[in-house]
Motif scaffolding. Structure first.
Motif, PDB file in Angstrom:
ATOM      1  N   TYR A 426       8.269 -11.345   4.895  1.00  0.00           N
ATOM      2  CA  TYR A 426       9.386 -11.387   3.945  1.00  0.00           C
ATOM      3  C   TYR A 426      10.605 -12.098   4.522  1.00  0.00           C
ATOM      4  CZ  TYR A 426      12.347  -7.878   6.246  1.00  0.00           C
ATOM      5  OH  TYR A 426      13.170  -7.220   7.137  1.00  0.00           O
ATOM      6  N   ASP A 427      10.753 -12.099   5.868  1.00  0.00           N
ATOM      7  CA  ASP A 427      11.917 -12.729   6.486  1.00  0.00           C
ATOM      8  C   ASP A 427      11.611 -14.129   7.020  1.00  0.00           C
ATOM      9  OD1 ASP A 427      10.241 -11.907   8.496  1.00  0.00           O
ATOM     10  OD2 ASP A 427      11.750 -10.752   9.610  1.00  0.00           O
ATOM     11  N   ALA A 428      10.408 -14.642   6.729  1.00  0.00           N
ATOM     12  CA  ALA A 428      10.033 -16.030   7.044  1.00  0.00           C
ATOM     13  C   ALA A 428      10.249 -16.390   8.510  1.00  0.00           C
ATOM     14  CB  ALA A 428      10.815 -16.995   6.141  1.00  0.00           C
ATOM     15  N   ASP A 429       9.893 -15.447   9.402  1.00  0.00           N
ATOM     16  CA  ASP A 429      10.024 -15.748  10.828  1.00  0.00           C
ATOM     17  C   ASP A 429       8.672 -16.012  11.483  1.00  0.00           C
ATOM     18  OD1 ASP A 429       8.957 -13.219  10.848  1.00  0.00           O
ATOM     19  OD2 ASP A 429      10.375 -12.387  12.307  1.00  0.00           O
ATOM     20  N   GLY A 430       7.606 -16.064  10.665  1.00  0.00           N
ATOM     21  CA  GLY A 430       6.306 -16.464  11.183  1.00  0.00           C
ATOM     22  C   GLY A 430       5.341 -15.353  11.492  1.00  0.00           C
ATOM     23  N   ASP A 431       5.783 -14.090  11.397  1.00  0.00           N
ATOM     24  CA  ASP A 431       4.851 -12.989  11.634  1.00  0.00           C
ATOM     25  C   ASP A 431       4.876 -12.033  10.440  1.00  0.00           C
ATOM     26  OD1 ASP A 431       7.239 -11.550  12.032  1.00  0.00           O
ATOM     27  OD2 ASP A 431       7.101 -11.738  14.207  1.00  0.00           O
ATOM     28  N   PRO A 432       3.771 -11.316  10.201  1.00  0.00           N
ATOM     29  CA  PRO A 432       3.697 -10.441   9.023  1.00  0.00           C
ATOM     30  C   PRO A 432       4.430  -9.124   9.226  1.00  0.00           C
ATOM     31  CG  PRO A 432       1.624 -10.349  10.228  1.00  0.00           C
ATOM     32  CD  PRO A 432       2.477 -11.375  10.926  1.00  0.00           C
ATOM     33  N   ASP A 433       5.224  -8.764   8.230  1.00  0.00           N
ATOM     34  CA  ASP A 433       5.915  -7.484   8.201  1.00  0.00           C
ATOM     35  C   ASP A 433       5.124  -6.529   7.315  1.00  0.00           C
ATOM     36  OD1 ASP A 433       8.316  -8.701   9.585  1.00  0.00           O
ATOM     37  OD2 ASP A 433       8.318  -9.860   7.737  1.00  0.00           O
ATOM     38  N   LEU A 434       5.467  -5.242   7.357  1.00  0.00           N
ATOM     39  CA  LEU A 434       4.658  -4.231   6.678  1.00  0.00           C
ATOM     40  C   LEU A 434       5.525  -3.336   5.805  1.00  0.00           C
ATOM     41  CD1 LEU A 434       1.950  -2.654   6.323  1.00  0.00           C
ATOM     42  CD2 LEU A 434       2.594  -1.345   8.377  1.00  0.00           C
ATOM     43  N   TYR A 435       5.159  -3.253   4.522  1.00  0.00           N
ATOM     44  CA  TYR A 435       5.804  -2.304   3.608  1.00  0.00           C
ATOM     45  C   TYR A 435       4.827  -1.172   3.332  1.00  0.00           C
ATOM     46  CZ  TYR A 435       8.692  -0.527  -0.220  1.00  0.00           C
ATOM     47  OH  TYR A 435       9.491   0.250  -1.015  1.00  0.00           O
ATOM     48  N   VAL A 436       5.308   0.070   3.408  1.00  0.00           N
ATOM     49  CA  VAL A 436       4.470   1.245   3.185  1.00  0.00           C
ATOM     50  C   VAL A 436       5.034   2.039   2.012  1.00  0.00           C
ATOM     51  CG1 VAL A 436       3.483   3.330   4.182  1.00  0.00           C
ATOM     52  CG2 VAL A 436       3.866   1.330   5.629  1.00  0.00           C
ATOM     53  N   ALA A 437       4.210   2.236   0.990  1.00  0.00           N
ATOM     54  CA  ALA A 437       4.596   3.018  -0.181  1.00  0.00           C
ATOM     55  C   ALA A 437       4.229   4.478   0.054  1.00  0.00           C
ATOM     56  CB  ALA A 437       3.899   2.488  -1.428  1.00  0.00           C
ATOM     57  N   ASN A 438       5.219   5.345  -0.067  1.00  0.00           N
ATOM     58  CA  ASN A 438       5.044   6.776   0.162  1.00  0.00           C
ATOM     59  C   ASN A 438       5.304   7.543  -1.120  1.00  0.00           C
ATOM     60  OD1 ASN A 438       4.650   6.383   3.016  1.00  0.00           O
ATOM     61  ND2 ASN A 438       6.858   6.034   3.162  1.00  0.00           N
ATOM     62  N   ASP A 439       4.491   8.555  -1.366  1.00  0.00           N
ATOM     63  CA  ASP A 439       4.538   9.254  -2.644  1.00  0.00           C
ATOM     64  C   ASP A 439       5.747  10.166  -2.786  1.00  0.00           C
ATOM     65  OD1 ASP A 439       3.832  10.187  -5.103  1.00  0.00           O
ATOM     66  OD2 ASP A 439       1.908  11.013  -4.522  1.00  0.00           O
ATOM     67  N   PHE A 440       6.093  10.909  -1.743  1.00  0.00           N
ATOM     68  CA  PHE A 440       7.122  11.932  -1.862  1.00  0.00           C
ATOM     69  C   PHE A 440       8.282  11.656  -0.919  1.00  0.00           C
ATOM     70  CE2 PHE A 440       3.289  14.006  -3.396  1.00  0.00           C
ATOM     71  CZ  PHE A 440       3.740  14.516  -4.602  1.00  0.00           C
ATOM     72  N   GLY A 441       9.012  10.624  -1.195  1.00  0.00           N
ATOM     73  CA  GLY A 441      10.166  10.336  -0.361  1.00  0.00           C
ATOM     74  C   GLY A 441      10.383   8.858  -0.170  1.00  0.00           C
TER      75      GLY A 441
END
Length: 579
Positions: A426-441
């Motif tokens: 997402y920040d276009a710096d060449g490495d993959p970032d990680l988004y984690v979807a959490n149910d309660f919070g």
């Protein structure tokens, strides 16, 4: 590269009710009994919910007449006041867009003058034409008390079809009601349009090909059409009950013929399916011959080339173990590698990415509940941190995988009832970032800094504290950076109840807002390009995804812009309209 596991779960509404009510320490059976007693909205003192019941009945009558476009004066007066007024229900200001076979119309009522409500309804719903079928549905999504009667916000959904043409309309109305005397039901005093969208096309854009693809028997694959409710109570009860339907699918070329095949994960006791696609578009189940007809409760499933040999291997989440099934290049699987979590909690979804840029794919597995679905409960409900840990497994070659979760910084904020992980730079710096979807919070955004992760969700503005169940990345606005869409839960009942002044009245304002967010629906977060995101859900019109498990961006009409497909649905009881 993200997981193809499609169905990711949410704890039952019972758990939500328990913790919203602060009843966690009470005897569960007593709490359940008390909640059952409150199921009837007419049986307690929530006047707004009683109002919505009576208003909903009236809207149901109205829907029946509007579907035909024909009603009598007596019909009208039983629902509308004699002098009921309405703004134009298509909007006083409209704009349209044509894309291929579709024409979209948008309208708003800014500054619109009112007229007789029955005339406005007639204009929107003329008598049906020969061969036309029409469906009209009303959903009350907000209620406020008024001096003369309730004021409601109503979502309007209209679908129509006839030979050679289909259309749909979605609108939001503000409806003021006047209470009837004695036992008389309330009647509509005024209607004000807030938003209108219409779509017309010269025929359906998609057709249901299930029967033609699976065939009447298709080597036994036809039992896929029976659904989880058919198998509940008929097969092995180990693992999660099949009724929940939390088992995923994976899409990939299993046998190297250039055609995408489908792997279908099934509940405990049912064999998983590997549906090979033929050149005629049909499929045949070869799971047993391919060595992957597992009977274990399988949730996440994903095709990926884990050993860089040019074919698609298969990753499966089975209980607390991620199993790698290695492809021999001809669609046969073996050389199984098991990667077991340190605790018994089951994995629910799998995603892969080369996080350390060493040329091979690493595995991230999310886990949801420590003990069992419906047993492990979140504390606190809106900001839980008592779930099981997720795990990052580093690919070290030669079928060896090492758990590096804590080592690389992913142990931070890592006990949040997680349901999906989605990788993107997402920040276009060449490495993959990680988004984690959490149910309660709160959700996590782990920024990858050369192989080490930092949770920057709060500062980036993407915590989206709203029952996260899925996430998808895309440059939807074509400005050169990746935006984020989070799948949550849209609840009409939650929207009505949670915004009443008496709801959680003793809670601090910020905490009330966090709990209210659980009913809002999906969230579209636009990347500003500076490491932060803007919530544009309301203006983009993408909040309503019903009970959304996951979503995908795809340009299905080939106009250069990614569209959104949202998977939704859940268990319900008699009050199905509340979902």
């Amino acid at each position: 590269m993200t997981s193809n596991a499609s169905a990711i779960p949410l704890l039952p509404l019972l758990c939500a009710a328990l913790f919203c009510a602060g009843a966690a320490a009470q005897d569960p059976e007593a709490v359940v009994e008390s909640l059952v007693g409150m199921a009837d909205p007419l049986a307690d003192d929530w006047a707004t919910e009683s109002d919505q019941v009576h208003c909903k009945r009236q809207l149901g009558r109205l829907a029946g007449w509007l579907e035909s476009g024909r009603w009598t004066e007596d019909d009208v007066r039983s629902v509308l006041m004699q002098r009921a007024r309405s703004t134009p229900l298509r909007g006083s200001k409209t704009g349209s867009t044509e894309v291929g076979r579709m024409k979209a119309v948008h309208g708003e009522a800014t500054g619109a003058k009112t007229g007789p409500a029955d005339a406005a309804l007639h204009a929107l719903f003329p008598p049906t034409a020969a061969g036309e079928e029409r469906s009209v549905r009303f959903k009350i999504v907000g209620v406020e008390s008024g001096d003369r009667g309730p004021n409601t916000r109503v979502r309007v959904e209209v679908g129509a079809s006839r030979v050679g043409a289909v259309s749909q309309q979605v609108a939001l109305w503000s409806v003021a009601w006047e209470r009837g005397e004695g036992a008389r039901p309330p009647r509509i005093a005024s209607i004000r349009l807030e938003r209108f969208e219409g779509l017309a096309a010269d025929g359906f854009l998609f057709s249901d090909s299930t029967a033609s693809v699976l065939g009447p028997s298709a080597d036994g694959a036809s039992d896929l059409a029976l659904g989880g409710e058919h198998w509940y109570g008929r097969i092995d009860a180990l693992g999660e009950p099949n009724l929940m339907g939390h088992n995923g699918i994976a899409l990939g070329d299993a046998n190297g013929d250039g055609l995408d095949d489908v792997y279908v994960a099934a509940g405990t006791g049912l064999p998983n399916r590997l549906l090979l696609r033929g050149t005629d578009g049909t499929v045949r189940d070869v799971a047993a011959a391919a060595g992957v007809a597992w009977l274990d409760d399988t949730k996440g499933a994903l095709f990926a080339d884990m050993d860089n040999d040019g074919d698609q291997d298969l990753l499966l989440a089975m209980g607390p173990t991620i199993v790698l099934c290695k492809n021999d290049g001809q669609g046969k699987f073996g050389g199984f590698v098991g990667m077991r979590a340190p605790t018994p909690a089951a994995f629910y979804s799998i995603s892969v990415a080369d996080y350390d840029l060493d040329g091979d794919l690493d595995i991230y597995g999310t886990r949801y509940v420590k003990l069992a679905y419906g047993v492990s409960v979140p504390l606190p409900f809106h900001d839980a941190n008592n779930g099981p840990t997720n795990h990052l497994l580093r690919n070290e070659g030669d079928d060896r995988y090492r758990d590096v979760t804590r080592e690389v910084g992913l142990g931070v904020n890592n006990e949040r009832f997680s349901l999906a992980g989605a990788w993107a730079d997402y920040d276009a710096d060449g490495d993959p970032d990680l988004y984690v979807a959490n149910d309660f919070g709160r959700n996590n955004l782990y920024r990858n800094d050369a192989g080490t992760f930092v949770d920057v969700a709060a500062e980036a503005g993407v915590e989206d504290q709203a029952a996260g169940m899925g996430a998808a990345w895309s440059d939807y606005d074509l400005d050169g950076d990746l935006d984020l869409y989070v799948s949550n839960m849209y609840s009409a009942a939650g929207s009505r109840v949670a915004y009443q002044s008496r709801f959680q009245a003793e809670a601090p304002g910020e905490e009330r807002r966090e709990i209210q967010a659980f009913a809002l629906g999906n969230t579209l977060l636009r990347n500003r390009g500076d490491g932060t995101f803007e919530d544009v859900s309301a203006t983009a019109g993408v909040r309503m995804g019903r009970w959304a498990w996951g979503s995908r961006f795809t340009d299905f009409n080939n106009d250069g812009y990614d569209d959104l497909v949202v998977q939704n649905g859940f268990l319900t009881g008699a009050l199905e309209d509340d979902l």
